[in-house]
Design a protein around this motif. Structure first.
Motif, PDB file in Angstrom:
ATOM      1  N   LEU A  72       0.828  -1.207   0.000  1.00 20.93           N
ATOM      2  CA  LEU A  72       0.000   0.000   0.000  1.00 20.93           C
ATOM      3  C   LEU A  72       0.859   1.252   0.000  1.00 20.93           C
ATOM      4  CD1 LEU A  72      -2.757  -1.026   2.571  1.00 20.93           C
ATOM      5  CD2 LEU A  72      -3.075  -0.672   0.124  1.00 20.93           C
ATOM      6  N   ARG A  73       1.909   1.251   0.801  1.00 19.50           N
ATOM      7  CA  ARG A  73       2.794   2.410   0.842  1.00 19.50           C
ATOM      8  C   ARG A  73       3.453   2.653  -0.511  1.00 19.50           C
ATOM      9  NH1 ARG A  73       8.058   2.993   4.847  1.00 19.50           N
ATOM     10  NH2 ARG A  73       8.606   5.142   4.260  1.00 19.50           N
ATOM     11  N   GLY A  74       3.918   1.562  -1.124  1.00 22.75           N
ATOM     12  CA  GLY A  74       4.507   1.713  -2.454  1.00 22.75           C
ATOM     13  C   GLY A  74       3.502   2.211  -3.482  1.00 22.75           C
ATOM     14  N   GLY A  75       2.255   1.728  -3.385  1.00 17.83           N
ATOM     15  CA  GLY A  75       1.226   2.203  -4.312  1.00 17.83           C
ATOM     16  C   GLY A  75       0.934   3.681  -4.140  1.00 17.83           C
ATOM     17  N   PHE A  76       0.821   4.142  -2.889  1.00 18.77           N
ATOM     18  CA  PHE A  76       0.590   5.565  -2.658  1.00 18.77           C
ATOM     19  C   PHE A  76       1.766   6.402  -3.162  1.00 18.77           C
ATOM     20  CE2 PHE A  76      -2.621   4.164   0.484  1.00 18.77           C
ATOM     21  CZ  PHE A  76      -3.643   5.016   0.117  1.00 18.77           C
ATOM     22  N   GLY A 130       2.681  10.305  -9.868  1.00 24.00           N
ATOM     23  CA  GLY A 130       1.962  10.499 -11.124  1.00 24.00           C
ATOM     24  C   GLY A 130       1.633   9.230 -11.882  1.00 24.00           C
ATOM     25  N   ASP A 131       1.957   8.064 -11.309  1.00 28.25           N
ATOM     26  CA  ASP A 131       1.636   6.804 -11.982  1.00 28.25           C
ATOM     27  C   ASP A 131       0.197   6.428 -11.644  1.00 28.25           C
ATOM     28  OD1 ASP A 131       1.567   4.392 -13.228  1.00 28.25           O
ATOM     29  OD2 ASP A 131       3.016   3.383 -11.908  1.00 28.25           O
ATOM     30  N   LEU A 132      -0.728   6.800 -12.509  1.00 29.66           N
ATOM     31  CA  LEU A 132      -2.147   6.548 -12.266  1.00 29.66           C
ATOM     32  C   LEU A 132      -2.583   5.144 -12.668  1.00 29.66           C
ATOM     33  CD1 LEU A 132      -3.621   9.957 -13.495  1.00 29.66           C
ATOM     34  CD2 LEU A 132      -3.015   9.275 -11.174  1.00 29.66           C
ATOM     35  N   LYS A 133      -1.666   4.359 -13.231  1.00 34.00           N
ATOM     36  CA  LYS A 133      -2.019   2.996 -13.638  1.00 34.00           C
ATOM     37  C   LYS A 133      -1.722   1.968 -12.549  1.00 34.00           C
ATOM     38  CE  LYS A 133      -1.274   3.847 -18.574  1.00 34.00           C
ATOM     39  NZ  LYS A 133      -0.537   3.424 -19.782  1.00 34.00           N
ATOM     40  N   VAL A 134      -1.204   2.405 -11.406  1.00 35.90           N
ATOM     41  CA  VAL A 134      -0.870   1.459 -10.351  1.00 35.90           C
ATOM     42  C   VAL A 134      -2.146   0.858  -9.756  1.00 35.90           C
ATOM     43  CG1 VAL A 134      -0.772   3.347  -8.660  1.00 35.90           C
ATOM     44  CG2 VAL A 134       0.349   1.185  -8.148  1.00 35.90           C
ATOM     45  N   ARG A 135      -2.147  -0.457  -9.545  1.00 36.08           N
ATOM     46  CA  ARG A 135      -3.267  -1.173  -8.945  1.00 36.08           C
ATOM     47  C   ARG A 135      -2.703  -2.149  -7.911  1.00 36.08           C
ATOM     48  NH1 ARG A 135      -4.922   2.424 -11.356  1.00 36.08           N
ATOM     49  NH2 ARG A 135      -6.612   2.512 -12.888  1.00 36.08           N
ATOM     50  N   LEU A 136      -3.414  -2.286  -6.805  1.00 38.73           N
ATOM     51  CA  LEU A 136      -2.926  -3.085  -5.682  1.00 38.73           C
ATOM     52  C   LEU A 136      -3.700  -4.375  -5.450  1.00 38.73           C
ATOM     53  CD1 LEU A 136      -2.277  -0.249  -3.064  1.00 38.73           C
ATOM     54  CD2 LEU A 136      -0.651  -1.311  -4.630  1.00 38.73           C
ATOM     55  N   THR A 137      -4.926  -4.453  -5.922  1.00 36.20           N
ATOM     56  CA  THR A 137      -5.746  -5.643  -5.642  1.00 36.20           C
ATOM     57  C   THR A 137      -5.121  -6.931  -6.167  1.00 36.20           C
ATOM     58  OG1 THR A 137      -7.758  -4.295  -5.629  1.00 36.20           O
ATOM     59  CG2 THR A 137      -8.023  -6.651  -5.956  1.00 36.20           C
ATOM     60  N   PRO A 138      -4.522  -6.980  -7.385  1.00 32.57           N
ATOM     61  CA  PRO A 138      -3.919  -8.252  -7.831  1.00 32.57           C
ATOM     62  C   PRO A 138      -2.814  -8.748  -6.905  1.00 32.57           C
ATOM     63  CG  PRO A 138      -4.224  -6.761  -9.692  1.00 32.57           C
ATOM     64  CD  PRO A 138      -4.514  -5.966  -8.453  1.00 32.57           C
ATOM     65  N   LEU A 157      -9.034  -2.128   1.690  1.00 33.21           N
ATOM     66  CA  LEU A 157      -8.309  -0.877   1.498  1.00 33.21           C
ATOM     67  C   LEU A 157      -7.615  -0.846   0.141  1.00 33.21           C
ATOM     68  CD1 LEU A 157      -7.397   1.816   2.708  1.00 33.21           C
ATOM     69  CD2 LEU A 157      -5.480   0.619   3.777  1.00 33.21           C
ATOM     70  N   ALA A 158      -7.034  -1.975  -0.262  1.00 38.20           N
ATOM     71  CA  ALA A 158      -6.416  -2.046  -1.589  1.00 38.20           C
ATOM     72  C   ALA A 158      -7.457  -1.869  -2.688  1.00 38.20           C
ATOM     73  CB  ALA A 158      -5.688  -3.383  -1.750  1.00 38.20           C
ATOM     74  N   HIS A 159      -8.638  -2.457  -2.495  1.00 39.81           N
ATOM     75  CA  HIS A 159      -9.718  -2.292  -3.481  1.00 39.81           C
ATOM     76  C   HIS A 159     -10.162  -0.830  -3.558  1.00 39.81           C
ATOM     77  CE1 HIS A 159     -13.202  -3.384  -5.912  1.00 39.81           C
ATOM     78  NE2 HIS A 159     -13.946  -2.671  -5.093  1.00 39.81           N
ATOM     79  N   ASP A 160     -10.292  -0.169  -2.406  1.00 42.37           N
ATOM     80  CA  ASP A 160     -10.663   1.246  -2.402  1.00 42.37           C
ATOM     81  C   ASP A 160      -9.567   2.099  -3.034  1.00 42.37           C
ATOM     82  OD1 ASP A 160     -12.986   0.546  -1.142  1.00 42.37           O
ATOM     83  OD2 ASP A 160     -12.275   1.039   0.871  1.00 42.37           O
ATOM     84  N   PHE A 161      -8.308   1.706  -2.819  1.00 35.90           N
ATOM     85  CA  PHE A 161      -7.205   2.433  -3.462  1.00 35.90           C
ATOM     86  C   PHE A 161      -7.305   2.311  -4.978  1.00 35.90           C
ATOM     87  CE2 PHE A 161      -3.061   2.378  -5.463  1.00 35.90           C
ATOM     88  CZ  PHE A 161      -2.470   3.537  -4.988  1.00 35.90           C
TER      89      PHE A 161
END
Length: 402
Positions: free
Chosen positions: A134-138, A144-152, A164-168
């Motif tokens: 989550l920290r790395g995703g934020f 500016g990387d808007l393509k980052v996704r955490l759920t996978p 929280l990852a899904h909401d992110f």
């Protein structure tokens, strides 16, 4: 939402304590049984050796006793004592060895320490690993990387951290859409402004030339100024569509609002002989039973009015625009249908985007339906467009009732 992570930690801690307690009980049981077995063996060996030593001493004297004792371990020989008796004889005796420290009492502590360490390590890894993601995703999102996704990367987790990852991901998706929409809007606005500004500059240049054309140039300047004013007004309405509903919290009657909108639309449709027919369900028609909506009535009026005006624009002379309103469980449904030519299937998906015009449409700048969609969405509603099988366009507006 159930506190699933809380229950996971609670169950894991309770299981660890149960295993540690079981280990302690098992250690004490093993220690007790093992000690009893050792004591029994020790007493049996001691009794047998004392019996053999007494027989050798009685029938063979000290030399026979030395022969028997020679086969004993050195520790046993060192502990052998000859106790004088009242009748003058000697009796062999083996005092018990000195008690030494045993490792068995340390087992319970070792089991507890091991269980605590394993549980702490597993819990730390279970919590810190996804938090690190989550920290790395934020951080990537802030860069500016808007393509980052955490759920996978969450695998099969079904707890608060996975939520929280899904909401992110939903937030990143929404930001990506908003920025793409902003860029597309800026591009479209610049494109729409370029043409009237170019004609305006040309008209100003013609006005400066000697020899006439002043009246024509001034008329062109006036026309292009009016177009620019309309465009800027529509853009302001588009930008305010999402903020006015949150700023206002007014309760209003949707039936009365529809009556006002349809009366105004009927007045505008008279020159083309188009009829606006309003049909209200019995619940909406009854002032005492009619549900109310909450939000900005003026903003919603503007949005619904744009939908009805769009139907009027494409209705043929002598046609009818049908406006029907009813309640559906916890929502108010407004349906607008016309008798026009309809739209192409490809346009159905993009007709609510800014600056999108229908085939053959020359008036306006293509912001009416965009304003309508945002005004309705600001009231937690949605709008859908479909082609009618009999011809014409059908729009359904759904709003939550209060």
């Amino acid at each position: 939402m159930k506190p699933r992570l809380f229950w996971k930690i609670l169950v894991a801690l309770a299981l660890t304590l149960a295993l540690a307690t079981g280990g302690v009980v098992l250690a004490f049981a093993v220690q007790t049984n093992f000690g009893r077995d050792i004591q029994a063996i020790f007493h049996q060996q001691r009794a047998e050796r004392l019996r053999a030593a007494a027989v050798a001493l009685r029938y063979g004297g000290r030399p026979a006793l030395d022969q028997v004792v020679a086969a004993w371990p050195a520790e046993e020989r060192a502990r052998l004592r000859l106790e004088p008796q009242a009748d003058g004889t000697l009796k062999p005796d083996l005092p018990p060895p000195r008690k030494r420290g045993s490792l068995l009492p340390a087992w319970p502590l070792a089991v507890q320490l091991a269980a605590s360490f394993v549980f702490s390590a597993a819990l730390a890894a279970y919590l810190t690993r996804p938090i690190g993601r989550l920290r790395g995703g934020f951080r990537r999102l802030a860069e500016g990387d808007l393509k980052v996704r955490l759920t996978p990367g969450m695998g099969r987790r079904r707890d608060e951290i996975a939520d929280l990852a899904h909401d992110f991901d939903a937030m990143a998706e929404r930001l990506q859409q908003l920025i793409a929409s902003r860029d597309r809007l800026l591009h479209d606005v610049s494109h729409e402004l370029r043409s009237p500004l170019a004609r305006l500059s040309l008209a100003v240049g013609l006005a400066h030339q000697p020899g006439g054309f002043d009246a024509q140039a001034l008329a062109r300047i006036e026309t292009e100024g009016a177009r620019l004013n309309t465009l800027v007004g529509d853009l302001l309405s588009l930008s305010r569509a999402e903020s006015e509903a949150g700023a206002e919290e007014i309760y209003f009657d949707v039936a009365s609002l529809l009556r006002v909108i349809c009366d105004d639309a009927q007045f505008e449709a008279k020159p083309r002989d188009v009829t606006v027919a309003l049909e209200l369900s019995p619940e909406l028609a009854d002032a005492d039973e009619a549900p109310v909506l909450k939000g900005a009535p003026e903003l919603l009026r503007r949005g619904i009015e744009n939908v009805i005006r769009n139907a009027l624009r494409f209705s043929p002379a002598g046609g009818t625009v049908h406006v029907a309103a009813r309640t559906d469980q916890e929502r108010v449904v407004i349906e607008v249908s016309d008798e026009g030519p309809g739209v192409s299937p490809a346009l159905l998906e993009t007709m609510f985007d800014p600056f999108v015009k229908g085939a053959g449409e020359v008036r306006g700048v293509g912001l009416g339906l965009s304003i309508a969609q945002r005004a309705i969405a600001a009231h937690n509603g949605d709008v859908q467009a479909l082609n009618r099988p009999s011809g014409g366009l059908f729009m359904r507006i759904s709003l939550p009732r209060t």
